[in-house]
Structures are given as C-alpha cells and as structure tokens.
Scaffold this motif. Structure first.
Motif, PDB file in Angstrom:
ATOM      1  N   GLY A 221      -1.466  -0.068  -8.911  1.00  0.00           N
ATOM      2  CA  GLY A 221      -2.639  -0.937  -8.901  1.00  0.00           C
ATOM      3  C   GLY A 221      -2.405  -2.119  -7.989  1.00  0.00           C
ATOM      4  O   GLY A 221      -1.384  -2.171  -7.277  1.00  0.00           O
ATOM      5  N   TYR A 222      -3.364  -3.044  -8.002  1.00  0.00           N
ATOM      6  CA  TYR A 222      -3.242  -4.255  -7.188  1.00  0.00           C
ATOM      7  C   TYR A 222      -3.146  -5.428  -8.142  1.00  0.00           C
ATOM      8  O   TYR A 222      -3.984  -5.597  -9.014  1.00  0.00           O
ATOM      9  CB  TYR A 222      -4.465  -4.406  -6.275  1.00  0.00           C
ATOM     10  N   ASP A 223      -2.090  -6.226  -8.065  1.00  0.00           N
ATOM     11  CA  ASP A 223      -1.860  -7.295  -9.036  1.00  0.00           C
ATOM     12  C   ASP A 223      -1.206  -8.489  -8.337  1.00  0.00           C
ATOM     13  O   ASP A 223      -0.009  -8.488  -8.054  1.00  0.00           O
ATOM     14  CB  ASP A 223      -0.960  -6.747 -10.156  1.00  0.00           C
TER      15      ASP A 223
ATOM     16  N   SER B 136      -0.565   0.813  -4.670  1.00  0.00           N
ATOM     17  CA  SER B 136      -1.527   1.870  -4.903  1.00  0.00           C
ATOM     18  C   SER B 136      -1.900   2.470  -3.561  1.00  0.00           C
ATOM     19  O   SER B 136      -1.623   1.888  -2.513  1.00  0.00           O
ATOM     20  CB  SER B 136      -2.774   1.328  -5.608  1.00  0.00           C
TER      21      SER B 136
ATOM     22  N   THR C  69       4.910  -9.151   3.707  1.00  0.00           N
ATOM     23  CA  THR C  69       5.745  -9.197   2.502  1.00  0.00           C
ATOM     24  C   THR C  69       7.196  -9.562   2.823  1.00  0.00           C
ATOM     25  O   THR C  69       7.866 -10.166   1.988  1.00  0.00           O
ATOM     26  CB  THR C  69       5.682  -7.866   1.724  1.00  0.00           C
TER      27      THR C  69
ATOM     28  N   ARG D 100       0.877  -1.161   0.000  1.00  0.00           N
ATOM     29  CA  ARG D 100       0.000   0.000   0.000  1.00  0.00           C
ATOM     30  C   ARG D 100       0.919   1.216   0.000  1.00  0.00           C
ATOM     31  O   ARG D 100       1.946   1.226   0.689  1.00  0.00           O
ATOM     32  CB  ARG D 100      -0.838   0.031   1.289  1.00  0.00           C
TER      33      ARG D 100
ATOM     34  N   GLY E 108       3.425  -7.548   9.307  1.00  0.00           N
ATOM     35  CA  GLY E 108       3.989  -7.481   7.963  1.00  0.00           C
ATOM     36  C   GLY E 108       4.042  -8.881   7.370  1.00  0.00           C
ATOM     37  O   GLY E 108       4.426  -9.840   8.043  1.00  0.00           O
TER      38      GLY E 108
ATOM     39  N   LEU F 208       5.248  -1.960  -7.127  1.00  0.00           N
ATOM     40  CA  LEU F 208       3.855  -2.350  -7.321  1.00  0.00           C
ATOM     41  C   LEU F 208       3.086  -1.854  -6.110  1.00  0.00           C
ATOM     42  O   LEU F 208       3.375  -2.244  -4.985  1.00  0.00           O
ATOM     43  CB  LEU F 208       3.720  -3.873  -7.428  1.00  0.00           C
TER      44      LEU F 208
HETATM   45  P1  ADP Z   1      -0.798  -4.395   5.278  1.00  0.00           P
HETATM   46  O1  ADP Z   1      -1.805  -5.434   5.706  1.00  0.00           O
HETATM   47  O2  ADP Z   1      -0.464  -3.384   6.321  1.00  0.00           O
HETATM   48  O3  ADP Z   1      -1.117  -3.750   3.962  1.00  0.00           O
HETATM   49  P2  ADP Z   1       1.021  -6.667   5.037  1.00  0.00           P
HETATM   50  O4  ADP Z   1       2.460  -6.758   4.645  1.00  0.00           O
HETATM   51  O5  ADP Z   1       0.644  -7.308   6.335  1.00  0.00           O
HETATM   52  O6  ADP Z   1       0.624  -5.136   5.006  1.00  0.00           O
HETATM   53  O7  ADP Z   1       0.109  -7.344   3.922  1.00  0.00           O
HETATM   54  C1  ADP Z   1       0.003  -6.790   2.643  1.00  0.00           C
HETATM   55  C2  ADP Z   1      -0.510  -7.870   1.685  1.00  0.00           C
HETATM   56  O8  ADP Z   1      -1.067  -7.268   0.535  1.00  0.00           O
HETATM   57  C3  ADP Z   1       0.573  -8.798   1.190  1.00  0.00           C
HETATM   58  O9  ADP Z   1       0.001 -10.065   0.951  1.00  0.00           O
HETATM   59  C4  ADP Z   1       1.007  -8.135  -0.128  1.00  0.00           C
HETATM   60  O10 ADP Z   1       1.597  -9.040  -1.028  1.00  0.00           O
HETATM   61  C5  ADP Z   1      -0.315  -7.626  -0.633  1.00  0.00           C
HETATM   62  N1  ADP Z   1      -0.224  -6.427  -1.478  1.00  0.00           N
HETATM   63  C6  ADP Z   1      -0.033  -5.150  -1.080  1.00  0.00           C
HETATM   64  N2  ADP Z   1      -0.066  -4.311  -2.132  1.00  0.00           N
HETATM   65  C7  ADP Z   1      -0.282  -5.074  -3.222  1.00  0.00           C
HETATM   66  C8  ADP Z   1      -0.436  -4.783  -4.627  1.00  0.00           C
HETATM   67  N3  ADP Z   1      -0.373  -3.540  -5.089  1.00  0.00           N
HETATM   68  N4  ADP Z   1      -0.642  -5.824  -5.457  1.00  0.00           N
HETATM   69  C9  ADP Z   1      -0.694  -7.092  -4.989  1.00  0.00           C
HETATM   70  N5  ADP Z   1      -0.584  -7.420  -3.691  1.00  0.00           N
HETATM   71  C10 ADP Z   1      -0.371  -6.429  -2.814  1.00  0.00           C
END
Ligand code: ADP
Length: 479
Positions: free
Chosen positions: A351-353, A326, A379, A297, A377, A324
C-alpha cells in the motif's frame, strides 16, 4: 528586475500528484525566487485543482479548444501562483489524471495534453513570459506550438523526469493537432511513423534537462534512451543534468512528527527507539542486527525482483527486511509470500503509507534501491538525511548522490552508502554483505551515518543551476 517563468506541468504538489514530477513542480518556484525568477505554473483544471484555487479570476477564453470551450483561471494555492486551464470536456472527470479508475489511459489523452501545450504557448506569448519551462511529455507540446507559430515567443526548456514516458500516439492524431504539415517530420513530432509528444518537445525546445547528471549521459545511449537516444546525443550541447532537491522541511529527522524519537547527527543513539517502533509496527522480531527497508513502487524499473531473489539468503544470514510498496501484482504476491515464510524476519506492507515511509527512514539501518534506471530518485536522499544508509544500483541519480564504501572512500572517511558493483541479484547480495560487515562495527557505522547526514540535497544548489540555464536562454533569445 524579476523575470517571469511559465512552468507547464500535468501535476503540482500539493494539489495533484502521482510522482516525483509533482514535487519538483511544486518546490522549484520558491527556490527560484531567490534568483529573481517569478514562476507561474500552468496545470490542467482537474477537479482537485479547481476546488483548491483561491482568488479565482478568469482572464482568457478559447471558444473551442480541442472540442469544447475553455478558459484560463488564475489564482493561488499556498505560495504558488497558478494558471488552471479550465476545460471541463478535457479535465473534469472522475478517475486518475491520465486514465480511468481501472488504470486504462484516457483515449483522448493526446487532445488533453495537446490542449495544455497549445494554451501554454498562447499564454507565454500573450502575457510576455521571459521563458517557458515544460515538464515531461504532457507539457512537451508547448515548445512545439511555440516553434510552429508565426508569432515570436519566449525560449523554452523541457525537463525530462522519466524518459520511459513519451506520449506516443497514432499518426492519425496529427491532423487534429492544428500544426502545419511540415511538423510531421524528423525535426517535428513524427516518431517511428506515429506522433511523439516528448520527441517533438525535445526537438523544439531551446534546451533540454533531466534530473541528474548521470541520467543525462545515460539517455544518450540505447540502453536508457528508450528510442530517443539519437536525439539526446544530437542535442548533447543543449542537455543539462540537474539533480532534484528534497523538501527539507517535510524530511527533517529533528522535527519529524511521524517518528517516535527525533534526532540529529549528534544524537544518533535516540534512533534506537525508532528501530523498536518500526519493528513493532511491522511485526518484526526485536534484534540489534541489520534491518533493511524498501519504500518503493513495486515495478521492474525499481529492480524489486532482485530483492525478492535474495530475500531467502538475507533471512538465512540474520538480516531483516521491511517492505512498503505497491504496484506489480506478482511482486506484491512474492513479498506477501516471503513475509509468511520468514515470519519476524521479513515483513511487507502493501500500500501507500506516508507515515510508515518516514518511520522506515528514521528507524531502519539501510534502505535498498536496486533500480535498473533511476532518473534522480528521492528515497536515497531521504535515507542520507535520516542516516538510513542507502544501498543502491550504480545508475542515474543514485550514482550521483551516494558515495560507495569502497576501500578508498572508507580510508578517506568519505563513504555514505553502498553501490552494487553489478546490476543483478549477485551484485545486490554482495553490497548487502558489505553493509552487514560494517554494521557489525557500531562505531564505523555511526561515522558513516554522520557523513551521510551532512550531505546537502536541498533545492539551493539545483535552483541556481536552473537559473543559469534560464538566464542563458533569455540572453541568447535577446541577441
Ligand atoms: P519514483 O518517482 O520513480 O516513484 P522517487 O524515489 O523519485 O521514485 O520518489 C518516490 C516517492 O514516493 C518518495 O517520496 C517515496 O517516499 C514515495 N513512496 C513510494 N512508495 C511509497 C509507499 N508505498 N508509501 C509511501 N510513500 C511511498
């Protein structure tokens, strides 16, 4: 004999999800089953929930639940046992889970989630659950209604997935909550002169947990507690930090269909094909040098502005960056601009992908996560499993899961990533420089990838911790 957990949440994967909360709520039941806990999950009857529930049975009625009739619908979704609170006046609407399509909070959110808590408390009592597990502010009123009832109910745990979201409302809503006047107090839901759902739940629950040991400590201090630090500190003995696990089936480089080449710790050479695929997908120059990725995010919490601040410097040193994400419009703009100025060196996909997020973890050399705070977290955990070395801030779950490549850790062959020594742009630049230096030594980098890939962040260990907490709560409730 199995014990019954009533888990209450506003999201559950795979039915409704806006964040990591849904993943935890969806994954814990299976992991807890190994510890003789049977979980039923209560969620609002949003349209997406009602249409994916199989074997629907209506088992409880409310003639008037915060302004309209409601019923409890029981059913299954995959391996999950679900209770959907079917209350069309509260949940049957187009738009988001918490607000309209434009992102504006629903004005009746206090009713929508007080209803979830009140129904949850009644279900927990009437159906003789052994323990209640409430997630975040949206479920926080369940322990409150249990506490202020004349009837005995099961003990409860409240889990905080992000203390920044607290469910704060004007004092005027109190009259509509159906609580006794004494609940509008320091021991109850009163919070800085208004009503605080999370605050009330943290007072009323028998135990509190959050999603990493470091975040559990941090939220006891003003810098991270967002106003609730005093309460966290006062209840310190009842506060637990339990890391989230990852979905080890969805995130497995040996079986991941999103990747051009699948691999494991013994076949890391195959990873090069994924780097080429990522470069091609993002329009980056083909190069052996350090390729960083960001999957996030785009928000202040995530420290994304620090990446933008050092991006010119990275490009100048030959480090490439694939983004990557948004969110914040000004940050989206900043990365579009950087990508235009450093064509082939910096690339941004706004975007979200899901597929691209896997390609990044499977193809980039390192993932950058400079969060200002990070309850757990995910990722960085995916990064470890994929040999995409995490470069992280020293905070929350990041500090608990990544071992910094300092001299001692390198000498002991223990390092799995890089931790910023200061939480600012300079600290990030320095961490990336250290990563770049080790990356130039292919053998050293590969050793680090292998160590990272050995770390185990599945649900096994964390479910055992939840089971311990539940058993202790049930034990003291029986005494
Ligand atoms: P938060 O829940 O605070 O956003 P986390 O790291 O706990 O952070 O989880 C984020 C999740 O969302 C992960 O699974 C990550 O891969 C996914 N994610 C975040 N942004 C994107 C995006 N733009 N496209 C695809 N997956 C995303």
């Amino acid at each position: 004999m199995a014990r019954a957990v009533l888990s209450i949440a506003s999201e559950v994967y795979p039915l409704v999800k806006t964040g990591g909360l849904a993943d935890v709520v969806g994954a814990l039941p299976a992991a807890l089953a190994a510890h003789q806990f049977e979980t039923t999950t209560l969620v609002p009857g949003y349209p997406d929930v009602m249409k994916s529930l199989s074997g629907q049975r209506a088992t409880m009625q409310w003639p008037d639940l915060f302004g309209g009739p409601a019923r409890l619908v029981e059913g299954e979704a995959g391996a999950l046992s679900l209770f959907a609170l079917d209350a069309p006046h509260l949940y049957a609407r187009a738009g988001g889970l918490y607000g309209d399509a434009a992102g504006k909070d629903w004005p009746d959110n206090w009713k929508r989630f007080a209803a979830l808590g009140q129904a949850g408390a009644r279900i927990a009592r009437d159906r003789a659950f052994d323990v209640v597990h409430a997630h975040d502010w949206q479920a926080a009123m369940a322990p409150v209604y249990l506490r202020y009832s004349d009837l005995a109910g099961p003990p409860s745990l409240i889990t905080i997935h992000n203390i920044a979201f607290q469910g704060r409302f004007d004092a005027s809503v109190f009259a509509g909550l159906g609580l006794p006047p004494r609940a509008f107090s320091i021991e109850g839901v009163e919070y800085f002169g208004g009503v605080g759902f999370l605050k009330g739940g943290m007072q009323a629950a028998d135990a509190i947990s959050t999603v990493s040991p470091t975040y559990a400590r941090e939220i006891g201090a003003a810098e991270f507690g967002m106003g609730l630090e005093g309460l966290v500190a006062a209840r310190r003995r009842d506060v637990h930090g339990i890391l989230n696990g990852i979905d080890a089936a969805a995130w497995n480089p040996q079986t991941d269909d999103h990747l051009a080449a699948r691999y494991d710790a013994r076949s890391l050479a195959r990873r090069a094909a994924n780097k080429r695929a990522l470069e091609a997908a993002m329009g980056l120059a083909r190069d052996e040098g350090l390729l960083l990725c960001v999957v996030s995010r785009l928000a202040w919490q995530k420290g994304i502005d620090l990446i933008a601040a050092i991006a010119d410097g990275l490009a100048a040193r030959g480090v490439r960056l694939a983004i990557l994400g948004s969110g914040d419009k000004s940050m989206e703009e900043a990365f579009r601009d950087l990508a235009a100025r450093h064509h082939g060196r910096i690339a941004a996909r706004i975007g979200y992908d899901e597929t691209l997020s896997h390609m990044m973890q499977g193809g980039a050399d390192a993932i950058v996560i400079p969060s200002r705070f990070e309850p757990c977290g995910l990722t960085q955990l995916y990064g470890l499993r994929y040999g995409c070395i995490p470069i992280v801030a020293r905070t929350g779950g990041l500090a608990d899961t990544v071992i910094d490549a300092n001299d001692a850790a390198l000498a002991a062959d223990a390092a799995t990533g890089f931790m910023m020594r200061t939480s600012d742009a300079q600290g990030l630049a320095e961490a990336v420089e250290r990563a770049d230096a080790i990356h130039r030594d292919a053998a050293a980098w590969r050793r680090m990838q292998r160590r990272a890939m050995k770390a185990d962040f599945s649900w096994t260990a964390s479910a055992a911790r939840y089971a311990e907490v539940f058993n202790a709560l049930i034990g003291s409730a029986q005494r």
